[in-house]
Design an enzyme around this catalytic site. Structure first.
Site, PDB file in Angstrom:
ATOM      1  N   GLY A  11       0.831  -1.203   0.000  1.00 47.25           N
ATOM      2  CA  GLY A  11       0.000   0.000   0.000  1.00 47.25           C
ATOM      3  C   GLY A  11       0.863   1.250   0.000  1.00 47.25           C
ATOM      4  CE  LYS A  12       4.091   2.002   5.801  1.00 46.07           C
ATOM      5  NZ  LYS A  12       5.232   1.820   6.727  1.00 46.07           N
ATOM      6  CG  ASP A  69       7.259   3.313  11.910  1.00 46.15           C
ATOM      7  OD1 ASP A  69       7.304   2.143  11.469  1.00 46.15           O
ATOM      8  OD2 ASP A  69       6.784   3.596  13.031  1.00 46.15           O
ATOM      9  CE1 TYR A 167      -6.266  -0.490  12.357  1.00 42.12           C
ATOM     10  CE2 TYR A 167      -4.121   0.260  11.549  1.00 42.12           C
ATOM     11  CZ  TYR A 167      -4.873  -0.543  12.393  1.00 42.12           C
ATOM     12  OH  TYR A 167      -4.238  -1.396  13.259  1.00 42.12           O
ATOM     13  CG  ASP A 168      -6.545   4.452   3.897  1.00 41.63           C
ATOM     14  OD1 ASP A 168      -6.187   5.175   4.851  1.00 41.63           O
ATOM     15  OD2 ASP A 168      -5.873   4.295   2.866  1.00 41.63           O
ATOM     16  CE  LYS A 188      -3.843   7.051   2.160  1.00 41.14           C
ATOM     17  NZ  LYS A 188      -3.675   5.615   2.425  1.00 41.14           N
ATOM     18  NE  ARG A 194       2.794   6.320   3.445  1.00 40.88           N
ATOM     19  CZ  ARG A 194       1.698   5.837   4.013  1.00 40.88           C
ATOM     20  NH1 ARG A 194       0.506   5.944   3.428  1.00 40.88           N
ATOM     21  NH2 ARG A 194       1.773   5.205   5.160  1.00 40.88           N
TER      22      ARG A 194
END
Ligand code: ITT
Length: 209
Positions: A11-12, A69, A167-168, A188, A194
């Site tokens: 995801g990141k 992180d 958790y989105d 987003k 982020r």
């Protein structure tokens, strides 16, 4: 030269790939190096863990490395799960099991926020904040550059949306009247912890702070 990101979270990776593409850069992650050993994240802050990850990969590959992180702070849970967000539901945690654990904990506490329910009656259970600390490490100098971003919202009692990760689907943004998982990548990035952290890091790099 692609930018190495010390993460195994796809995801990141997708979000960084999207963001860096606009700067004309590509990214690679540790998922491209399956033999690279798991990094032990035993810091008690986002900053400490971001630095641990960036340094572990930077020292091994001898290239500058970016690490992320991040996590979720939930007011009704005293700021938990925080740095423990990835393993909130224990060994072998998945996004689905972490989301289930979060709702379970909030329901156990009978948490209900004073905020108005959504138009469809969905209740908001607690104020919450996503936090992201980025650490950029250069093994040639041993130096770190760091930035932090946050975004405020609420935990809703049921998931909405298919986008994002983690958790989105439970993270409600009152200012947009949508969950984080209902945003496009672009939307987003514009609002997220982020996206904010990355914008700050890029600004720091440009001003050579
Ligand atoms: P790496 O350490 O390999 O980067 P990780 O998933 O273990 O991957 P973290 O330790 O930083 O990463 O944990 C981040 C946790 O916070 C994880 O449970 C994510 O699902 C959650 N999280 C972080 N950013 C998020 C976002 O943008 N949307 C939803 N959840 C997010």
């Amino acid at each position: 030269q692609p930018i190495l990101i010390a993460t195994k979270n796809e995801g990141k990776v997708k979000e960084f790939a999207h963001a860096f593409a606009k700067l004309g850069r590509t990214v690679v992650s540790l998922n491209e190096y399956p033999a690279f050993p798991d990094i032990v994240e035993d810091g008690d802050t986002f900053s400490a863990n971001a630095r641990i990850k960036a340094k572990a990969a930077g020292d091994a590959f001898q290239v500058p490395v970016l690490a992320d992180d991040s996590g979720l702070r939930v007011a009704a849970l005293g700021g938990a799960p925080g740095v423990y967000s990835a393993r909130y539901s224990g060994e072998g945690a998945t996004d689905a099991s972490n989301n289930a654990k979060l709702l379970e904990e909030l329901k156990r506490l009978n948490a209900t926020d004073a905020a108005e329910p959504l138009a469809d009656g969905t209740r908001l259970l607690s104020p919450a904040q996503f936090v992201c600390v980025l650490a950029l490490y250069d093994p040639a100098t041993g130096e770190f550059m760091e930035s932090e971003g946050t975004v405020d919202g609420f935990i809703a009692e049921r998931p909405r949306g298919e986008g994002g990760f983690g958790y989105d689907p439970l993270f409600w943004l009152p200012q947009l009247s949508r969950s984080m998982a209902e945003l496009s990548k672009e939307e987003k990035q514009a609002i997220s912890h982020r996206g904010n952290a990355l914008a700050k890091l890029v600004e720091k790099l440009e001003t050579n702070e």
